[in-house]
Scaffold this motif. Structure first.
Motif, short mmCIF file in Angstrom:
data_model
loop_
_atom_site.label_atom_id
_atom_site.label_comp_id
_atom_site.label_asym_id
_atom_site.label_seq_id
_atom_site.Cartn_x
_atom_site.Cartn_y
_atom_site.Cartn_z
N PRO A 1 0.81 -1.22 0.00
CA PRO A 1 0.00 0.00 0.00
C PRO A 1 0.84 1.27 0.00
O PRO A 1 0.49 2.25 -0.70
N LEU A 2 1.93 1.28 0.75
CA LEU A 2 2.82 2.44 0.76
C LEU A 2 3.44 2.66 -0.61
O LEU A 2 3.51 3.79 -1.12
N GLU A 3 3.90 1.58 -1.22
CA GLU A 3 4.55 1.68 -2.53
C GLU A 3 3.57 2.14 -3.60
O GLU A 3 3.89 3.02 -4.41
N ASN A 4 2.38 1.57 -3.60
CA ASN A 4 1.40 1.94 -4.62
C ASN A 4 1.00 3.40 -4.52
O ASN A 4 0.83 4.08 -5.53
N ARG A 5 0.85 3.90 -3.30
CA ARG A 5 0.46 5.30 -3.13
C ARG A 5 1.60 6.23 -3.56
O ARG A 5 1.36 7.23 -4.25
N THR B 1 15.57 20.37 -4.29
CA THR B 1 14.28 20.61 -4.95
C THR B 1 13.62 19.30 -5.36
O THR B 1 12.42 19.11 -5.18
N VAL B 2 14.42 18.40 -5.94
CA VAL B 2 13.88 17.10 -6.35
C VAL B 2 13.45 16.30 -5.13
O VAL B 2 12.36 15.70 -5.11
N ARG B 3 14.27 16.29 -4.10
CA ARG B 3 13.93 15.53 -2.90
C ARG B 3 12.66 16.08 -2.24
O ARG B 3 11.84 15.31 -1.73
N ALA B 4 12.49 17.38 -2.27
CA ALA B 4 11.29 17.97 -1.68
C ALA B 4 10.04 17.51 -2.42
O ALA B 4 8.99 17.27 -1.81
N GLU B 5 10.15 17.37 -3.76
CA GLU B 5 9.00 16.91 -4.54
C GLU B 5 8.72 15.43 -4.26
O GLU B 5 7.55 15.03 -4.12
N VAL B 6 9.76 14.61 -4.16
CA VAL B 6 9.57 13.19 -3.84
C VAL B 6 9.01 13.04 -2.44
O VAL B 6 8.22 12.13 -2.16
N GLN B 7 9.40 13.94 -1.54
CA GLN B 7 8.88 13.88 -0.18
C GLN B 7 7.36 13.99 -0.17
O GLN B 7 6.68 13.41 0.68
N LYS B 8 6.80 14.74 -1.13
CA LYS B 8 5.34 14.86 -1.23
C LYS B 8 4.72 13.48 -1.50
O LYS B 8 3.65 13.17 -0.96
N ALA B 9 5.37 12.69 -2.34
CA ALA B 9 4.88 11.33 -2.61
C ALA B 9 4.96 10.48 -1.35
O ALA B 9 4.04 9.69 -1.06
N ILE B 10 6.06 10.61 -0.62
CA ILE B 10 6.23 9.84 0.63
C ILE B 10 5.19 10.27 1.66
O ILE B 10 4.60 9.44 2.36
N ASP B 11 4.95 11.58 1.75
CA ASP B 11 3.96 12.08 2.71
C ASP B 11 2.57 11.54 2.39
O ASP B 11 1.81 11.18 3.30
N ALA B 12 2.24 11.49 1.10
CA ALA B 12 0.93 10.95 0.70
C ALA B 12 0.81 9.48 1.09
O ALA B 12 -0.24 9.03 1.55
N ALA B 13 1.90 8.72 0.92
CA ALA B 13 1.89 7.31 1.31
C ALA B 13 1.74 7.16 2.82
O ALA B 13 1.00 6.29 3.31
N GLU C 1 0.17 8.90 4.85
CA GLU C 1 -1.18 9.18 5.33
C GLU C 1 -1.98 7.89 5.54
O GLU C 1 -2.99 7.91 6.25
N LEU C 2 -1.52 6.80 4.93
CA LEU C 2 -2.26 5.54 5.02
C LEU C 2 -2.01 4.79 6.31
O LEU C 2 -2.77 3.86 6.64
N VAL C 3 -0.93 5.12 7.03
CA VAL C 3 -0.49 4.28 8.15
C VAL C 3 -0.21 5.11 9.39
O VAL C 3 -0.11 6.35 9.34
N ALA C 4 -0.06 4.40 10.50
CA ALA C 4 0.36 5.05 11.74
C ALA C 4 1.82 5.48 11.63
O ALA C 4 2.58 4.97 10.78
N ARG C 5 2.24 6.38 12.50
CA ARG C 5 3.61 6.90 12.43
C ARG C 5 4.63 5.78 12.55
O ARG C 5 5.67 5.79 11.87
N SER C 6 4.35 4.79 13.39
CA SER C 6 5.31 3.70 13.59
C SER C 6 5.51 2.86 12.33
O SER C 6 6.50 2.14 12.21
N GLU C 7 4.56 2.95 11.38
CA GLU C 7 4.65 2.19 10.13
C GLU C 7 5.06 3.08 8.96
O GLU C 7 5.17 2.59 7.83
#
Length: 576
Positions: free
Chosen positions: A457-461, A513-525, A527-533
C-alpha cells in the motif's frame, strides 16, 4: 482439447487467431487452427515424445507459441513454459527440475540459452520449427503394417484418451520470494477454470470480439485468458512487437484489452506526459477530476458533472480511446494491484478496467470484478464454484481451479488445510463477498521494534506521484521503515526544466528541490499508516529496477531480495 476440435467441426470457418502479415492480419479459422495443432501433435509423436513427457516452450508471444502449446497438450505431453527473458541459470533450474528433453523456441538467441542450460533437443520457430514437426509426423520408412509407425493415428488416439486428471502443464512460479516451484496443473484445472471465467465474465466475452495478446503466454494469467477467448469465440490477434505495440493496437482495434497494472499505468502516464505546458496540464488535471467524479457517481451524474465530463471527453478521453484502437469495451487487469486513481481515470474515460486476483496455483483467476458487479479497489468476487475465506488475515482458496501439488511432491503439503489452499496473500472480504488484497504475507516487514508493515500500500500510493516511477519499502529488522525510489526520466526532465534544476553534475538524490518533490509522494503514502509504520527516510537511486537486471519478474513484480542485494550500499547508507 476436445473443445478445440469440437469447435473446428461445429464452426469451422469462425476466426480463431489473427496473425500479422504485410497487409495487416491474416485470420486463421477454427478448422485451420485445429489442423495446425493436429499436424504439430503428430510431429511430436514422430519425434518420440511420449505421453506424459515434459516439453519446454520458450518464446515471445506469437502464434507458434499458441499452436505448440495446444499440440503438446493434444499429444498427451506436458507443457513447461519458460519466459523468453529467462537467464541461462533460470532455464537450467527449470529444465533440470522438470526433466524436459525437448524445447521449442522462437529464435537462435533463445535456443542458445536453452542449449547452454541443459542437454535438450531444440526446435526453433524462425528456422522452420513447425515445418520440422510436420515433417516428423510422416510415417517411418517402413509401412505401418511392416513395423513402421502411423504417428497420426497415435496422436489421434492420445487426444481421444486424454483424461481430466492427466497432467497438462507444469508452470513455475515467478520466484519473487525464493526459488521457483513447479505447479502441477491438470486438464481438469484448465478446462474447469476456463468454464468458470466464461460464466463470470459472460458480458465481457462476445463471439464477435477480439483481443490483441500482448502478455507473455508463459504466464498463467495470459495463457488462461487465451484459452477463454478460444473457447468463447473471441479472436486472438498477435502483435508484431510486444515491446512497443502502440501501432498494432491502433491498427488491430481490439474490443478487449488485457494487461498487467504497469501496462495501464504506462498508457496513463503517456497521456499525462502529452499535456505539456501550464494550460494543457490544467486541462488534463480537470479531466482527471471529472473522470474520478464520473466513476464514483454511481451512474447518477448531475448536470454540472455531465458538462464537465463532456468537455473532458472532447479534449482528453476521446484521444485516449483512439490510442487504444477506439473499440475497447472492457479491459482486464491482473498480476498485481492497480492504483485506484488509474482505475477511476480509465472508467471515467469510458474504458472500464476489471481487476481480478489469482495465482499460478489457482490456474490464474480466482476472483474478478464483472461489469455488473464492480468495486474499485477490490479484486471482485469469487468465480462460480470457487470458495474464498480469510483465516488469520490470510486468503484461502478452494475449487476446481486449485492446483494438484508441486512438482516432485507426492501429495499436497503444508500449503493446504484440507481442501483449502493457503495463498500467502493477506486480504479482507466485505459483506457482499468482494475481496480486497492488502499484501503478500511473506513480504511483510517486521521492524526491530516488532511492528509489522505491509509494503505494497505504501509503494502503490507513492508511485502515484508523476515524478515517481518505482518505490520499494525496506526496513526488515531495522530501526525504522525506509524506501528506495526511482524516478520517471521524462517527468524528471520536465520537472528540472520547470524548476531550474541542473542535474548535469549531481544526482537527483542530492538535489533539495527534487527531494522535496519526492517527499510529497512519501507524505501521501504515510497518510495511510500510523507513524510507527511510516516511511521515515528515502533514497533516490540512479536507475529504474529492471527485468534485465533480475529485479523484476516478467510481469513486473518486484524481486525484493535482488533489489535489496543490488542496492545494499544505498540501504546501508540510509541506516548509517
Amino acid at each position: 482439447m476436445s473443445r478445440l476440435y469440437r469447435r473446428a467441426q461445429t464452426t469451422p470457418s469462425s476466426p480463431a487467431l489473427a496473425v500479422p502479415d504485410e497487409d495487416g492480419w491474416h485470420e486463421l479459422s477454427c478448422a485451420e487452427l485445429a489442423d495446425l495443432v493436429s499436424s504439430a501433435a503428430t510431429g511430436l509423436v514422430g519425434l518420440g515424445v511420449a505421453a506424459g513427457d515434459r516439453v519446454a516452450l520458450m518464446s515471445e508471444t506469437r502464434v507458434e507459441w499458441a499452436v505448440s502449446d495446444l499440440a503438446i497438450l493434444s499429444a498427451g505431453a506436458v507443457t513447461v513454459p519458460l519466459y523468453e527473458t529467462s537467464s541461462v541459470e533460470q532455464c537450467r533450474a527449470i529444465l533440470e527440475d522438470s526433466g524436459c528433453r525437448l524445447a521449442l523456441t522462437d529464435q537462435a538467441a533463445t535456443a542458445e540459452r536453452i542449449r547452454s542450460a541443459g542437454d535438450v533437443d531444440v526446435l526453433v520457430f524462425d528456422d522452420g520449427g513447425l515445418d520440422h514437426l510436420r515433417d516428423a509426423g510422416g510415417a517411418d520408412d517402413g509401412a505401418a503394417g511392416d513395423g513402421g509407425a502411423d504417428h497420426g493415428a497415435e496422436a489421434d488416439r492420445r487426444a481421444e484418451a486424454l483424461a481430466p486428471d492427466d497432467v497438462a502443464t507444469v508452470v513455475y512460479t515467478s520466484g519473487t520470494t525464493g526459488r521457483p516451484k513447479g505447479c502441477v496443473l491438470t486438464h481438469r484445472n484448465l478446462a474447469w477454470t476456463t468454464t468458470q471465467v466464461r460464466r463470470h465474465l459472460d458480458a465481457v466475452l462476445s463471439d464477435d470480439g477480439s483481443l490483441l495478446q500482448l502478455l507473455p503466454l508463459a504466464h498463467i494469467f495470459a495463457r488462461l485468458i487465451h484459452y477463454v477467448c478460444l473457447d468463447s469465440g473471441v479472436t486472438v490477434g498477435f502483435a508484431r512487437d510486444t515491446r512497443d505495440p502502440r501501432g498494432d493496437v491502433r491498427a488491430y482495434r481490439p474490443s478487449l484489452f488485457v494487461g498487467v497494472p504497469r501496462a495501464f499505468e504506462k498508457v496513463y502516464e503517456a497521456a499525462r506526459a502529452q499535456a505539456e505546458g501550464p494550460v494543457r496540464r490544467r486541462i488534463f488535471a480537470a479531466a482527471e477530476s471529472a473522470a474520478r467524479d464520473w466513476s464514483t457517481a454511481g451512474g447518477r451524474p448531475g448536470v454540472p458533472l455531465r458538462a464537465r465530463h463532456l468537455l473532458a471527453d472532447r479534449l482528453v478521453f476521446r484521444r485516449l480511446r483512439e490510442a487504444m484502437g477506439g473499440r475497447v469495451r472492457h479491459a482486464v487487469s491482473g498480476g498485481a494491484p492497480l492504483a485506484e486513481d488509474v482505475v477511476h481515470f480509465f472508467r471515467g474515460a469510458g474504458l472500464p478496467i476489471l481487476e481480478g486476483y489469482g495465482l499460478t496455483e489457482t490456474t490464474g483467476p480466482a476472483t474478478a470484478n464483472a461489469p455488473e458487479a464492480t468495486r474499485v479497489g477490490s479484486v471482485g468476487t469469487p468465480l462460480p464454484g470457487v470458495g474464498v475465506r480469510i483465516a488469520d488475515g490470510e486468503i484461502l482458496v478452494r475449487g476446481g481451479n486449485v492446483f494438484q501439488r508441486y512438482h516432485h511432491e507426492d501429495a499436497r503439503g503444508d500449503d493446504f488445510d484440507g481442501e483449502w489452499f493457503h495463498t500467502g496473500d493477506l486480504g479482507e472480504l466485505d459483506s457482499d463477498g468482494f475481496l480486497y488484497v492488502t499484501d503478500r504475507k511473506k513480504e511483510l516487514i517486521t521492524t526491530a521494534a516488532g511492528k509489522n508493515v505491509a509494503p505494497a500500500p505504501l509503494e502503490n500510493r507513492a508511485n502515484r506521484h508523476p515524478l515517481v516511477s518505482q518505490t520499494m519499502v525496506v526496513g526488515d529488522r531495522r530501526r525504522f521503515v525506509a524506501a528506495l525510489v526511482t524516478l520517471d526520466e521524462q517527468e524528471l526532465s520536465r520537472f528540472a526544466e520547470e524548476h531550474g534544476v541542473d542535474l548535469d553534475d549531481r544526482s537527483p538524490n542530492d538535489d533539495e528541490t527534487v527531494r522535496a518533490e519526492v517527499q510529497k509522494a512519501i507524505d501521501a503514502a504515510n497518510e495511510l499508516v500510523a507513524r510507527s509504520e511510516s516511511i521515515r527516510e528515502f533514497a533516490i537511486v540512479d536507475r529504474e529496477f529492471t527485468e534485465e537486471a533480475g529485479e523484476l519478474t516478467p510481469t513486473l513484480k518486484l524481486r525484493r531480495r535482488d533489489v535489496a542485494e543490488h542496492f545494499a550500499d544505498v540501504i546501508e547508507s540510509i541506516y548509517a
